[in-house]
Design a protein around this motif. Structure first.
Motif, short mmCIF file in Angstrom:
data_model
loop_
_atom_site.label_atom_id
_atom_site.label_comp_id
_atom_site.label_asym_id
_atom_site.label_seq_id
_atom_site.Cartn_x
_atom_site.Cartn_y
_atom_site.Cartn_z
N TYR A 1 0.62 -0.85 0.00
CA TYR A 1 -0.07 0.08 -0.27
C TYR A 1 0.87 1.58 -0.05
O TYR A 1 1.81 1.15 0.20
CB TYR A 1 -0.84 -0.19 1.32
CG TYR A 1 -2.06 -1.02 1.28
CD1 TYR A 1 -3.46 -0.71 0.33
CD2 TYR A 1 -1.81 -2.48 2.27
CE1 TYR A 1 -4.14 -1.83 0.45
CE2 TYR A 1 -2.81 -3.00 1.85
CZ TYR A 1 -3.87 -3.31 1.28
OH TYR A 1 -4.55 -4.05 1.52
N SER B 1 3.09 5.75 4.61
CA SER B 1 2.31 6.60 5.64
C SER B 1 3.19 8.08 5.46
O SER B 1 1.66 9.12 4.97
CB SER B 1 2.55 6.51 6.63
OG SER B 1 4.69 6.68 6.73
N ALA C 1 1.91 -1.15 3.98
CA ALA C 1 1.69 -2.55 4.27
C ALA C 1 1.76 -3.27 3.29
O ALA C 1 1.26 -2.92 2.83
CB ALA C 1 0.14 -3.20 5.35
N ASP D 1 -5.68 1.71 8.78
CA ASP D 1 -4.24 1.24 9.23
C ASP D 1 -3.13 0.56 8.12
O ASP D 1 -2.59 -0.08 8.50
CB ASP D 1 -4.20 0.83 10.38
CG ASP D 1 -5.38 1.88 11.44
OD1 ASP D 1 -4.70 2.59 11.33
OD2 ASP D 1 -6.01 1.38 12.10
N CYS D 2 -3.17 0.26 6.92
CA CYS D 2 -3.07 -0.01 6.03
C CYS D 2 -1.70 0.31 5.23
O CYS D 2 -0.63 -0.15 4.44
CB CYS D 2 -3.39 -0.98 5.00
SG CYS D 2 -4.48 -2.43 5.83
N TYR D 3 -1.61 1.88 5.59
CA TYR D 3 -0.42 2.54 5.27
C TYR D 3 1.02 1.79 5.35
O TYR D 3 0.66 1.59 6.14
CB TYR D 3 -0.35 3.91 4.84
CG TYR D 3 -1.22 4.70 4.62
CD1 TYR D 3 -1.66 5.07 3.10
CD2 TYR D 3 -2.60 5.50 5.26
CE1 TYR D 3 -2.54 5.68 2.32
CE2 TYR D 3 -3.01 6.54 4.67
CZ TYR D 3 -3.52 6.35 3.02
OH TYR D 3 -4.39 6.75 2.53
N THR E 1 1.29 -6.53 13.12
CA THR E 1 0.15 -5.60 12.88
C THR E 1 0.51 -6.11 11.29
O THR E 1 0.93 -4.35 10.58
CB THR E 1 -0.18 -4.99 13.43
OG1 THR E 1 -0.71 -5.50 14.53
CG2 THR E 1 -1.37 -5.08 13.09
N ARG E 2 0.09 -6.91 10.29
CA ARG E 2 -0.06 -6.55 8.63
C ARG E 2 -1.09 -4.71 8.86
O ARG E 2 -0.81 -4.27 7.97
CB ARG E 2 -0.66 -7.34 8.33
CG ARG E 2 0.39 -7.46 6.75
CD ARG E 2 -0.29 -8.40 6.41
NE ARG E 2 0.41 -9.63 6.76
CZ ARG E 2 0.61 -11.49 5.88
NH1 ARG E 2 -1.06 -11.66 5.84
NH2 ARG E 2 0.59 -12.23 6.84
N CYS E 3 -2.06 -4.53 8.57
CA CYS E 3 -2.92 -3.95 8.81
C CYS E 3 -4.27 -4.19 9.06
O CYS E 3 -4.73 -5.50 9.25
CB CYS E 3 -2.91 -2.92 7.10
SG CYS E 3 -3.76 -4.38 5.80
N ASN E 4 -5.22 -3.02 9.74
CA ASN E 4 -6.49 -3.76 10.23
C ASN E 4 -7.11 -4.48 10.72
O ASN E 4 -7.64 -5.58 10.31
CB ASN E 4 -7.09 -3.29 8.73
CG ASN E 4 -8.51 -3.35 8.87
OD1 ASN E 4 -8.85 -2.63 9.41
ND2 ASN E 4 -9.35 -3.86 7.76
N ARG F 1 7.37 -5.75 6.89
CA ARG F 1 7.12 -5.80 4.95
C ARG F 1 8.02 -6.63 4.56
O ARG F 1 7.76 -7.41 3.57
CB ARG F 1 6.83 -5.17 4.17
CG ARG F 1 7.45 -3.55 3.83
CD ARG F 1 6.52 -2.70 2.38
NE ARG F 1 7.72 -1.33 2.46
CZ ARG F 1 7.46 -0.15 2.97
NH1 ARG F 1 6.33 -0.03 4.48
NH2 ARG F 1 8.01 0.57 2.81
#
Length: 473
Positions: free
Chosen positions: A82, A85, A129, A125-127, A467-470, A172
């Protein structure tokens, strides 16, 4: 309006830009006289979108008939992700400007008609990832790459020994290494036969690093880096075109740049993007140049210290190549794009004859970043063991493979398959600048890259997860 073909985004990632694939002989069927590489969107996406093979010189990817591969050293960029940030707010600002204007007017026609049913693709919250959905997902790409290299290089692993892998300490990048490992070993075998070594990204790692830091700065290059993105008039044209269709839109060129950036990233999680054809080929060519220039000055040959940074890795790989095959003949490494471009700079395999300019597209340059470090991109160094032939006497040779295309070393490609004799390659590498000296590595920090010889065979880090995202782990 001239538009770029989007059908290419459904092509196989393995051969998206290869004119001649696999076969050692040309087809006997009618040969097409049309070549569409120039219309492939993945060659203009600023390496923000999916992996694409390098345009090759037509040299076979397989080793020459009289040679076998005896050793492999690879460094791979993390897979598709993605947006970063620091990119997210600017993308969302431009997108909000478009959405609010169209919603206020109710004018869902013209180039942006698709927005009536389109939704933003980045979960909360995926920026930063790795992506995990769609045909070009970063995790899928890494897994498939591992499977491909098991087929190609599996003979170099005895199937019993624990094989170390090396990754920079960034989530990542770690996930890319893990997925590659599961693809190479198989899901079950990975847990017991791989040993993931996580190398700190701290400056205090000195020379013992996959992400080395230079303590000297090229001020001219840094000033150019700080000005990203650079203005090119083609982006003004795009802004004017869209503003003329939607009253009150008032896009500027930086808004256009961020919408194009978003278009490329969308492919990392979806099969296609309607945004691609909002912009013309001329505009995508300009977008690509912005990123070519960015890498050129920030982490490439436009920065006077990048040859020294890249020489650290190249010198260490030379030590492995001269030692030759052993119980461990596979060295898989994982890092970031800006850690690979200095290596390419040190090798000189993409350095242009003239510096890139910020305000004018450079046509015909060797420094095309999509061919150097796309998402999931990799540089693979092969040590070939070759029998005596009319080309050269028997012995070890070195071959460079960049994004699955063989790239001859300039001035040294007189071996089988345009490889370089190891002795000649040694002379070339020994002529590179010294990283520790040129970059003023503090004497209290490590002075050598040592982790390839001093590694752990523990499997405890094989499934380290953040935490990968979301909320997805």
């Amino acid at each position: 309006m001239q538009q770029i073909r989007t059908g290419i985004v459904c092509l196989s990632l393995v051969s998206a830009a290869t004119a001649i694939t696999g076969s050692s002989v040309f087809s006997e069927s009618l040969i097409s006289q049309q070549v569409f590489d120039g219309e492939n969107f993945l060659k203009y996406d600023g390496v923000r979108g999916p992996y694409v093979d390098r345009v090759s010189y037509g040299i076979s990817r397989d080793p020459p008939a009289q040679c076998t591969v005896g050793q492999v050293i690879m460094v791979k960029r993390h897979g598709e992700r993605y947006p970063a940030s620091d990119e997210g707010p600017s993308i969302e600002q431009a997108l909000n400007k478009v959405n609010s204007t169209l919603a206020r007017s109710g004018n869902y026609t013209g180039d942006l008609a698709f927005l009536k049913n389109w939704t933003y693709f980045v979960p909360s919250d995926c920026y930063e990832a790795e992506t995990y959905t769609g045909p070009y997902a970063g995790l899928t790409d890494a897994y498939n790459h591992g499977k491909d290299y098991r087929s190609r290089y599996g003979h170099l692993w005895d199937g019993k020994s624990i094989l170390p892998m090396f990754t920079a300490d960034f989530q990542r990048v770690i996930e890319t290494a893990q997925e590659f490992g599961e693809g190479f070993f198989g899901n079950d075998t990975y847990s017991i036969k791989a040993a993931l070594n996580i190398i700190s990204e701290s400056d205090s790692q000195g020379a013992d690093s996959l992400t080395p830091t230079c303590h000297r700065q090229d001020d001219n290059a840094q000033n150019i880096c700080n000005d990203l993105p650079y203005h090119l008039p083609q982006l003004d044209v795009a802004a004017d075109r869209l503003n003329s269709q939607y009253h009150g839109l008032n896009l500027n060129w930086t808004n256009v740049y961020n919408l194009m950036l978003m278009s490329a990233y969308e492919l990392n999680t979806r099969p296609t993007s309607d945004w691609i054809n909002v912009f013309t080929i001329d505009e995508w060519v300009s977008f690509a140049h912005i990123w070519n220039t960015n890498f050129y000055y920030c982490s490439g040959p436009g920065n006077e210290y990048m040859r020294a940074v890249g020489s650290l890795y190249v010198n260490a790989t030379l030590s492995l190549l001269r030692e030759g095959p052993s119980s461990n003949s596979l060295f898989f490494n994982f890092a970031h794009d800006s850690n690979i471009t200095p290596i390419i700079t040190a090798l000189g395999i993409a350095t242009p004859s003239e510096n890139l300019t910020v305000d004018q597209v450079a046509f015909g340059t060797r420094w095309n970043i999509h061919d150097i470090v796309p998402m999931g991109g990799r540089l693979t160094i092969e040590r070939l063991n070759c029998a005596d032939s009319a080309l050269a006497p028997a012995g070890p040779f070195v071959r460079l493979v960049l994004n699955e295309a063989v790239v001859p070393l300039q001035g040294c490609h007189n071996g089988p398959g345009y490889s370089c004799p190891l002795d000649n390659y040694t002379s070339f590498v020994q002529g590179l600048p010294n990283f520790v000296t040129e970059c003023e590595v503090p004497s209290s920090d490590p002075q050598y890259l040592n982790f390839w010889w001093n590694y752990t065979t523990s499997t405890e880090s094989n499934f380290v997860k953040g935490t990968r995202c979301n909320g997805l782990a």
